[in-house]
Design an enzyme around this catalytic site. Structure first.
Site, mmCIF file in Angstrom:
data_model
loop_
_atom_site.group_PDB
_atom_site.id
_atom_site.type_symbol
_atom_site.label_atom_id
_atom_site.label_comp_id
_atom_site.label_asym_id
_atom_site.label_seq_id
_atom_site.Cartn_x
_atom_site.Cartn_y
_atom_site.Cartn_z
ATOM 1 N N ARG A 166 3.745 -62.770 31.043
ATOM 2 C CA ARG A 166 4.488 -61.957 30.087
ATOM 3 C C ARG A 166 3.560 -60.871 29.534
ATOM 4 N NH1 ARG A 166 8.607 -63.708 31.976
ATOM 5 N NH2 ARG A 166 10.153 -64.999 30.912
ATOM 6 N N HIS A 191 8.767 -55.785 36.029
ATOM 7 C CA HIS A 191 9.187 -57.185 35.826
ATOM 8 C C HIS A 191 10.118 -57.640 36.963
ATOM 9 C CE1 HIS A 191 9.875 -60.469 32.562
ATOM 10 N NE2 HIS A 191 10.049 -60.973 33.772
HETATM 11 P P1 NDP Z 1 5.659 -74.299 33.953
HETATM 12 O O1 NDP Z 1 6.008 -74.755 32.583
HETATM 13 O O2 NDP Z 1 6.168 -75.066 35.117
HETATM 14 O O3 NDP Z 1 4.073 -74.251 34.107
HETATM 15 C C1 NDP Z 1 3.265 -73.737 33.123
HETATM 16 C C2 NDP Z 1 1.816 -74.017 33.464
HETATM 17 O O4 NDP Z 1 1.005 -73.378 32.474
HETATM 18 C C3 NDP Z 1 1.472 -75.517 33.408
HETATM 19 O O5 NDP Z 1 0.540 -75.826 34.417
HETATM 20 C C4 NDP Z 1 0.837 -75.660 32.032
HETATM 21 O O6 NDP Z 1 -0.100 -76.707 31.913
HETATM 22 C C5 NDP Z 1 0.113 -74.327 31.909
HETATM 23 N N1 NDP Z 1 -0.149 -74.013 30.504
HETATM 24 C C6 NDP Z 1 0.735 -73.873 29.491
HETATM 25 N N2 NDP Z 1 0.093 -73.624 28.332
HETATM 26 C C7 NDP Z 1 -1.231 -73.635 28.636
HETATM 27 C C8 NDP Z 1 -2.393 -73.482 27.861
HETATM 28 N N3 NDP Z 1 -2.353 -73.267 26.547
HETATM 29 N N4 NDP Z 1 -3.581 -73.564 28.495
HETATM 30 C C9 NDP Z 1 -3.648 -73.813 29.833
HETATM 31 N N5 NDP Z 1 -2.570 -73.970 30.613
HETATM 32 C C10 NDP Z 1 -1.376 -73.887 30.017
HETATM 33 O O7 NDP Z 1 6.101 -72.778 34.036
HETATM 34 P P2 NDP Z 1 6.541 -71.947 35.332
HETATM 35 O O8 NDP Z 1 5.493 -72.102 36.361
HETATM 36 O O9 NDP Z 1 7.932 -72.269 35.692
HETATM 37 O O10 NDP Z 1 6.533 -70.450 34.743
HETATM 38 C C11 NDP Z 1 5.377 -69.885 34.175
HETATM 39 C C12 NDP Z 1 5.686 -68.549 33.543
HETATM 40 O O11 NDP Z 1 5.849 -67.545 34.530
HETATM 41 C C13 NDP Z 1 6.977 -68.438 32.738
HETATM 42 O O12 NDP Z 1 6.848 -69.026 31.462
HETATM 43 C C14 NDP Z 1 7.190 -66.946 32.659
HETATM 44 O O13 NDP Z 1 6.515 -66.408 31.553
HETATM 45 C C15 NDP Z 1 6.505 -66.428 33.930
HETATM 46 N N6 NDP Z 1 7.484 -65.882 34.871
HETATM 47 C C16 NDP Z 1 7.421 -64.542 35.168
HETATM 48 C C17 NDP Z 1 8.290 -63.993 36.067
HETATM 49 C C18 NDP Z 1 8.179 -62.571 36.451
HETATM 50 O O14 NDP Z 1 9.031 -62.071 37.185
HETATM 51 N N7 NDP Z 1 7.154 -61.859 36.030
HETATM 52 C C19 NDP Z 1 9.328 -64.792 36.717
HETATM 53 C C20 NDP Z 1 9.308 -66.174 36.347
HETATM 54 C C21 NDP Z 1 8.407 -66.681 35.449
HETATM 55 P P3 NDP Z 1 0.345 -78.249 32.149
HETATM 56 O O15 NDP Z 1 0.520 -78.369 33.644
HETATM 57 O O16 NDP Z 1 -0.784 -79.029 31.652
HETATM 58 O O17 NDP Z 1 1.630 -78.445 31.390
HETATM 59 C C1 OXD Z 2 11.647 -65.593 34.163
HETATM 60 C C2 OXD Z 2 11.508 -64.161 34.479
HETATM 61 O O1 OXD Z 2 11.026 -66.077 33.208
HETATM 62 O O2 OXD Z 2 12.281 -63.677 35.343
HETATM 63 O O3 OXD Z 2 12.377 -66.282 34.903
HETATM 64 O O4 OXD Z 2 10.648 -63.499 33.924
#
Ligand code: NDP
Ligand code: OXD
Length: 308
Positions: free
Chosen positions: A223, A271
């Site tokens: 983000r 995005h």
């Molecule tokens: P998940 O919740 O499946 O995974 C998040 C990961 O981040 C986990 O491994 C988690 O750790 C880790 N994490 C969270 N907080 C911390 C922290 N403080 N320190 C270290 N690691 C941390 O999310 P997704 O993979 O489904 O999605 C991730 C993000 O991708 C979304 O929230 C969104 O912002 C972004 N996104 C962007 C898109 C785009 O088009 N640009 C599209 C889709 C998503 P743990 O495994 O220990 O829980």
């Molecule tokens: C999502 C995105 O979070 O598209 O799915 O950014």
């Protein structure tokens, strides 16, 4: 017992057809139509309408149309309403494609060649093998872990960082704030895929850049709020970073006068790294509804305490 869908008419059409077929018993409304408000138990939205509590007094589950939930106004969500993020296959596929493209483009000098083309310069370098590049990915979750698997298959030296320790074959794993510096020290290409929470807002900042090897590449497909935008151009101009690929920004869209548009070492995309496809997203929500109605655990439940 009904569901309200709050997004574009194009998406609503696909969702409506899926629901009509799979759940003829469940009235499906497209915002601003809601039917009787007290019947609404489920809301599927990218952003929520204001004043949810009064609008839908019997709301039980809010389904985010995105993997991220930071775009929802959580302060607006009544306590007791379950929040579910989007977990579905097309989001994963899109993110694999985007990150692989960005990593390959940096590794194969494509950003440099694009700059050279604008200057009519024909100057190629000898290729370096993928194994000489250390890719460090922040966020080994639903998206990050399969992205890492793909990068491993391309021969990159991969590291992953997450809150709790995660294992992905072929990936050196780092966990928690205490191991962040060690992770950064071994990262030539940094990919940000953590959710935006109080703990990760502004995490991509000058102090973090200084912990990377000089000349590292930053790929932010999390983000805009992860990046301290004022810290990026100085880091690129002094060579601490040599390239940034930004799929997200604050605000979106960036205003036309924003310096990121014209910086030669910033590659911006609007995005588009990945997005849930309507058909697979509707199927994922239908599957979660079945789980919920059967008293089973849904996929993608948000822990509001940790913020993701
Ligand atoms: P998940 O919740 O499946 O995974 C998040 C990961 O981040 C986990 O491994 C988690 O750790 C880790 N994490 C969270 N907080 C911390 C922290 N403080 N320190 C270290 N690691 C941390 O999310 P997704 O993979 O489904 O999605 C991730 C993000 O991708 C979304 O929230 C969104 O912002 C972004 N996104 C962007 C898109 C785009 O088009 N640009 C599209 C889709 C998503 P743990 O495994 O220990 O829980
Ligand atoms: C999502 C995105 O979070 O598209 O799915 O950014």
């Amino acid at each position: 017992m009904s569901i309200v869908f709050h997004h574009t008419p194009e998406r609503a059409k696909v969702w409506g057809e899926k629901f009509a077929k799979a759940r003829p018993d469940m009235p499906f409304y497209v915002w601003p139509e809601t039917g009787p408000k007290e019947d609404v138990r489920y809301l599927a939205a990218w952003k929520t309408p204001d004043d949810l509590a009064t609008l839908f007094p019997n709301l039980e589950v809010l389904f985010s149309l995105g993997a991220g939930i930071d775009q929802l106004n959580l302060a607006n969500v009544p306590p007791g309403v379950k929040i579910i993020r989007m977990v579905e296959s097309s989001l994963v596929e899109g993110m694999i494609e985007y990150v692989l493209w960005a990593v390959l483009s940096f590794h194969r000098d494509m950003f440099r060649y694009a700059r050279q083309q604008r200057e009519h310069v024909w100057d190629g370098s000898h290729n370096r093998p993928a194994k000489l590049y250390r890719v460090g990915l922040m966020g080994m979750g639903e998206l990050g872990s399969p992205v890492l698997e793909k990068l491993v298959s391309f021969g990159y030296e991969c590291r992953g960082w997450s809150r709790s320790r995660r294992e992905v074959p072929g990936v050196k794993s780092f966990a928690g704030a205490g191991e962040l510096d060690a992770f950064l020290a071994e990262t030539d290409i940094l990919v940000c895929l953590v959710p935006l929470t109080d703990a990760t807002r502004g995490i991509l900042n000058r102090s973090l850049f200084e912990k990377l090897p000089k000349g590292a590449c930053l790929i932010n497909c999390g983000r805009g709020g992860h990046l301290v935008q004022d810290d990026l151009i100085p880091a690129l101009d002094n060579g601490q970073l040599s390239q940034a690929v930004l799929d997200v920004a604050t605000p979106e869209p960036l205003p036309p006068e924003h310096p990121f548009w014209d910086h030669p070492r910033i590659f911006l995309t609007p995005h588009i790294a990945s997005a849930a496809q309507s058909d697979t997203a509707a199927e994922a929500v239908l599957a979660n509804l079945r789980r919920y109605e059967a008293g089973e655990l849904m996929t993608g439940v948000i822990d509001t305490g940790r913020g993701y």
